[in-house]
Design a protein around this motif. Sequence first.
Motif, mmCIF file in Angstrom:
data_model
loop_
_atom_site.group_PDB
_atom_site.id
_atom_site.type_symbol
_atom_site.label_atom_id
_atom_site.label_comp_id
_atom_site.label_asym_id
_atom_site.label_seq_id
_atom_site.Cartn_x
_atom_site.Cartn_y
_atom_site.Cartn_z
ATOM 1 N N SER A 137 -3.386 4.655 -0.674
ATOM 2 C CA SER A 137 -4.238 3.480 -0.521
ATOM 3 C C SER A 137 -4.264 2.918 0.897
ATOM 4 N N VAL B 237 -2.971 -0.597 -5.302
ATOM 5 C CA VAL B 237 -2.391 -1.531 -4.338
ATOM 6 C C VAL B 237 -1.608 -2.569 -5.141
ATOM 7 N N PHE C 287 0.839 -1.196 0.000
ATOM 8 C CA PHE C 287 0.000 0.000 0.000
ATOM 9 C C PHE C 287 0.876 1.249 0.000
ATOM 10 N N LEU D 67 -7.629 -3.997 -7.109
ATOM 11 C CA LEU D 67 -6.337 -3.609 -6.524
ATOM 12 C C LEU D 67 -5.594 -2.659 -7.458
#
Length: 136
Positions: free
Chosen positions: A13, A68, A9, A63
């Motif tokens: 995020s 991410v 991350f 994601l």
Amino acid sequence: MKKKYILSFNQDSVNKPVTYDLIKNFDIKINIIKANISADEAGHLLVEMEADQENMEKCFQYLDENRVEYVPAENRIIFDQEKCVDCGSCTAVCFAEALTLDPETRELQFHPEKCVFCKLCTKACPLGLFEIRFNE
Ligand code: SF4
Ligand code: SF4
């Protein structure tokens, strides 16, 4: 399909409810194995994720959209197995049983899918054959 991933991350995020969204929206079964994360800082999670192919693809798309990063956990394990002398030191510390000695041949068996990134083997191996990359 069931597989371990390292999720990374960034500062944007890290405050998003990513694991909640993955469970709720895509029916992903998530087992968080290791975490190094705090608000307003970049962080990393080692997770085991299980879902059907369709939901896993949606998961990866989510994601990507939320910036991410995800990599298969096995990609972060460096083990120079060709130099191993089967001394067994690493098996004594590997509580996850990712490292075992074959009871008949006494040769080291490595099962990377069981690794939980504790890094104990990196200190136990007298030849320094392991590199376990989690915070990268
Ligand atoms: S980091 Fe090493 S000792 Fe820890 S679970 Fe993985 S292989 Fe076993
Ligand atoms: S400690 Fe190192 S040399 Fe000994 S069995 Fe494990 S990997 Fe091989």
